[in-house]
Design a protein around this motif. Sequence first.
Motif, mmCIF file in Angstrom:
data_model
loop_
_atom_site.group_PDB
_atom_site.id
_atom_site.type_symbol
_atom_site.label_atom_id
_atom_site.label_comp_id
_atom_site.label_asym_id
_atom_site.label_seq_id
_atom_site.Cartn_x
_atom_site.Cartn_y
_atom_site.Cartn_z
ATOM 1 N N THR A 276 0.450 -1.158 0.082
ATOM 2 C CA THR A 276 0.227 -0.053 0.183
ATOM 3 C C THR A 276 1.168 0.855 -0.275
ATOM 4 O O THR A 276 0.840 2.244 -0.916
ATOM 5 C CB THR A 276 -0.687 0.008 1.413
ATOM 6 O OG1 THR A 276 -1.762 -1.267 1.325
ATOM 7 C CG2 THR A 276 -1.876 1.508 1.289
ATOM 8 N N ALA A 277 1.359 1.316 1.001
ATOM 9 C CA ALA A 277 2.663 2.782 1.010
ATOM 10 C C ALA A 277 3.766 2.787 -0.454
ATOM 11 O O ALA A 277 3.642 3.931 -0.934
ATOM 12 C CB ALA A 277 4.203 2.105 2.227
ATOM 13 N N MET A 278 4.021 1.752 -0.836
ATOM 14 C CA MET A 278 4.866 1.996 -2.391
ATOM 15 C C MET A 278 3.635 2.577 -3.403
ATOM 16 O O MET A 278 3.747 3.244 -4.091
ATOM 17 C CB MET A 278 4.747 0.306 -2.227
ATOM 18 C CG MET A 278 6.361 -0.147 -1.758
ATOM 19 S SD MET A 278 7.123 -1.328 -2.136
ATOM 20 C CE MET A 278 7.864 -0.996 -3.744
ATOM 21 N N PRO B 23 -9.473 10.252 8.900
ATOM 22 C CA PRO B 23 -9.843 11.681 7.608
ATOM 23 C C PRO B 23 -9.451 13.077 8.714
ATOM 24 O O PRO B 23 -9.498 14.340 7.735
ATOM 25 C CB PRO B 23 -11.634 11.433 7.615
ATOM 26 C CG PRO B 23 -11.489 10.381 8.504
ATOM 27 C CD PRO B 23 -10.381 9.683 8.783
ATOM 28 N N ILE B 24 -9.715 13.099 9.933
ATOM 29 C CA ILE B 24 -9.294 14.247 10.441
ATOM 30 C C ILE B 24 -8.035 14.939 10.294
ATOM 31 O O ILE B 24 -8.158 16.150 10.042
ATOM 32 C CB ILE B 24 -10.153 14.111 12.102
ATOM 33 C CG1 ILE B 24 -12.083 14.112 12.116
ATOM 34 C CG2 ILE B 24 -9.476 15.322 12.732
ATOM 35 C CD1 ILE B 24 -11.928 13.876 13.723
ATOM 36 N N ILE B 25 -7.180 13.540 10.653
ATOM 37 C CA ILE B 25 -5.746 14.841 10.304
ATOM 38 C C ILE B 25 -5.232 14.950 9.390
ATOM 39 O O ILE B 25 -4.733 15.815 8.932
ATOM 40 C CB ILE B 25 -4.679 13.773 10.961
ATOM 41 C CG1 ILE B 25 -5.231 13.257 12.296
ATOM 42 C CG2 ILE B 25 -3.601 14.089 10.511
ATOM 43 C CD1 ILE B 25 -4.307 12.469 13.299
ATOM 44 N N THR B 26 -6.489 13.678 7.930
ATOM 45 C CA THR B 26 -5.828 14.674 7.212
ATOM 46 C C THR B 26 -6.695 15.685 6.738
ATOM 47 O O THR B 26 -6.067 16.520 6.349
ATOM 48 C CB THR B 26 -6.451 13.608 5.988
ATOM 49 O OG1 THR B 26 -5.568 12.422 6.356
ATOM 50 C CG2 THR B 26 -6.490 13.855 4.225
ATOM 51 N N PHE C 223 -1.872 13.461 1.260
ATOM 52 C CA PHE C 223 -2.048 12.210 1.167
ATOM 53 C C PHE C 223 -0.511 11.617 0.662
ATOM 54 O O PHE C 223 -0.382 10.308 0.950
ATOM 55 C CB PHE C 223 -2.780 11.886 -0.753
ATOM 56 C CG PHE C 223 -4.396 11.441 -0.210
ATOM 57 C CD1 PHE C 223 -5.051 11.994 0.609
ATOM 58 C CD2 PHE C 223 -5.028 11.218 -2.082
ATOM 59 C CE1 PHE C 223 -6.125 11.767 0.805
ATOM 60 C CE2 PHE C 223 -6.169 10.978 -1.995
ATOM 61 C CZ PHE C 223 -7.258 11.376 0.104
ATOM 62 N N GLN C 224 0.442 12.518 0.677
ATOM 63 C CA GLN C 224 1.591 11.790 0.305
ATOM 64 C C GLN C 224 2.443 11.778 2.097
ATOM 65 O O GLN C 224 3.452 10.825 1.530
ATOM 66 C CB GLN C 224 2.701 12.859 0.176
ATOM 67 C CG GLN C 224 2.243 13.470 -1.113
ATOM 68 C CD GLN C 224 3.363 14.178 -2.198
ATOM 69 O OE1 GLN C 224 4.012 15.741 -1.505
ATOM 70 N NE2 GLN C 224 4.075 14.017 -3.245
ATOM 71 N N MET C 225 1.576 11.833 2.633
ATOM 72 C CA MET C 225 2.484 11.861 4.470
ATOM 73 C C MET C 225 1.463 10.023 4.575
ATOM 74 O O MET C 225 1.251 9.686 5.865
ATOM 75 C CB MET C 225 1.559 13.288 5.179
ATOM 76 C CG MET C 225 2.477 14.001 4.590
ATOM 77 S SD MET C 225 2.080 14.747 5.999
ATOM 78 C CE MET C 225 2.055 17.017 4.938
ATOM 79 N N LEU C 226 0.343 9.467 4.266
ATOM 80 C CA LEU C 226 -0.339 8.516 4.298
ATOM 81 C C LEU C 226 0.497 7.695 3.917
ATOM 82 O O LEU C 226 0.541 6.322 5.460
ATOM 83 C CB LEU C 226 -1.874 8.567 3.432
ATOM 84 C CG LEU C 226 -2.295 9.358 3.761
ATOM 85 C CD1 LEU C 226 -3.978 8.894 2.565
ATOM 86 C CD2 LEU C 226 -2.599 8.900 4.915
ATOM 87 N N PRO C 227 1.627 7.126 3.554
ATOM 88 C CA PRO C 227 2.505 5.694 3.896
ATOM 89 C C PRO C 227 3.387 5.594 4.669
ATOM 90 O O PRO C 227 3.545 4.740 5.189
ATOM 91 C CB PRO C 227 3.265 6.298 2.209
ATOM 92 C CG PRO C 227 2.803 6.775 1.356
ATOM 93 C CD PRO C 227 1.877 8.152 2.073
ATOM 94 N N ILE C 228 3.805 6.602 5.151
ATOM 95 C CA ILE C 228 4.778 6.637 6.720
ATOM 96 C C ILE C 228 3.680 5.517 7.468
ATOM 97 O O ILE C 228 4.568 4.945 8.447
ATOM 98 C CB ILE C 228 5.206 8.546 7.186
ATOM 99 C CG1 ILE C 228 5.556 9.157 6.433
ATOM 100 C CG2 ILE C 228 5.300 7.899 8.437
ATOM 101 C CD1 ILE C 228 6.072 10.336 6.348
ATOM 102 N N VAL C 229 2.265 6.419 7.876
ATOM 103 C CA VAL C 229 1.568 5.493 8.227
ATOM 104 C C VAL C 229 1.028 3.314 8.395
ATOM 105 O O VAL C 229 1.959 3.065 8.915
ATOM 106 C CB VAL C 229 0.459 5.617 8.344
ATOM 107 C CG1 VAL C 229 -0.609 5.060 10.146
ATOM 108 C CG2 VAL C 229 -0.156 7.448 8.986
#
Length: 430
Positions: A312-314, A379-382, A395-401
């Motif tokens: 998913t992250a990739m 959803p809130i943090i995004t 959206f670019q920060m989501l792969p870190i999670v």
Amino acid sequence: MIAPLERAGVGGEINTRATTYGWVVFALAFGLLISDYMARQVLNAVFPLLKAEWSLSDAQLGWLSGVVAIMVGLLTFPLSLLADRWGRVKSLTLMAVLWSAATLLCAAAASYSQMLVGRMLVGVGEAAYGSVGIALVISVFPSRMRATLSAAFMAGGLFGQVLGVAVGGEIAGTYGWRAAFMAIGIAGLVLAILFPIVVREGRVATASSASGVGGAEFKRPPLKSLFASRSVKLAYVGSGLQLFCSAALAAWLPTYLGRYHAMSVAEAGRMAALLFVACGVGMILCGIASDRVARSRPDRKILLAIGYCIGTAMALSAAMLCTPGITQLALLAVAMFLVAGTTGPAGAMVANLTPVAIHGTAFATLTLANNLIGLAPGPIITGWTADRVGLHDAFQMLPIVGLLAAGVFALARQSYLADLTRMADAADAQ
């Protein structure tokens, strides 16, 4: 090897085949879960209309979505505990009536504050449905199908998101956002009336006995059994982290498609629905794969969970590097296919590492973790981040999670087999 290791959570197995009645229970519970998520997701399809009508920020829109998950997170444990004692069928029926009525209240909202209250009530109604529903479903099936059932049942949520976005977007585009809420609320009430007519506590108890779990419900272990092993604690956390990504994408993809791909509300709803279909199909197929590859090595399901997180992250990272177009949409589809793939392995881990008598409460604990760690803050943090740097950069920060989730599942794998053995030994000693 797997039979003695993974029998501890079920209290023995008698019938290894699924029954017709079991599939009827699954179908109706699955239908209600679809209604649950349609009521939750229709809001995201009409974000642009609400934003324009009430002059809302992205953060305010994020709260309208996230408040449902907050209420689910706060109430899922106590309500699931009550449902284990009061009766799962009666509890599920009452929940469905409440969230459907609350959706009708949202249709009548005259302001942001009234909509927020309506969404809170939707969350109250939905709070324990996922945990109690899956506990009901797995009670009438053999334990060898747990990852598949967990994934397939929870995929109803994804298909509910598909219908909520697609149907909601189409109705809102033609008749306005209030009509979208009204149609979904009425459909939920119809299913809520049908459910207890067909699914009855007595027949469920008989089917549970045939599947090898009957009788265990009367031997209630202490609630500390929910956290009795290192692996189950890590399963809760890993699942929640990965669903942070899933929830953020589910809430904001329709808006992203409208802003960056210049789609109308209806067009964005249709495209987002296709991406949610990919997510639902991926959830089911990933769950089936987890059951099959783990037949002789139970820990392999965790290896797959790690792979789903990394994949998913990739895929999401690659998508955000592309300009809006067909390539980005294809990569988003890959990310959506994998993002909820951990649902099956995580559900099976929780079922295998907790006693059957408190499975409703165990899945409530998993739901609690999913909501407080992932579904509510996603959803809130995004939305909060999007107000500051834009939705694309958020959206670019989501792969870190996602990578954090992979690390947590890797830690769980180190102790999973030993924890299964302890569960089996404890069951043999009773």
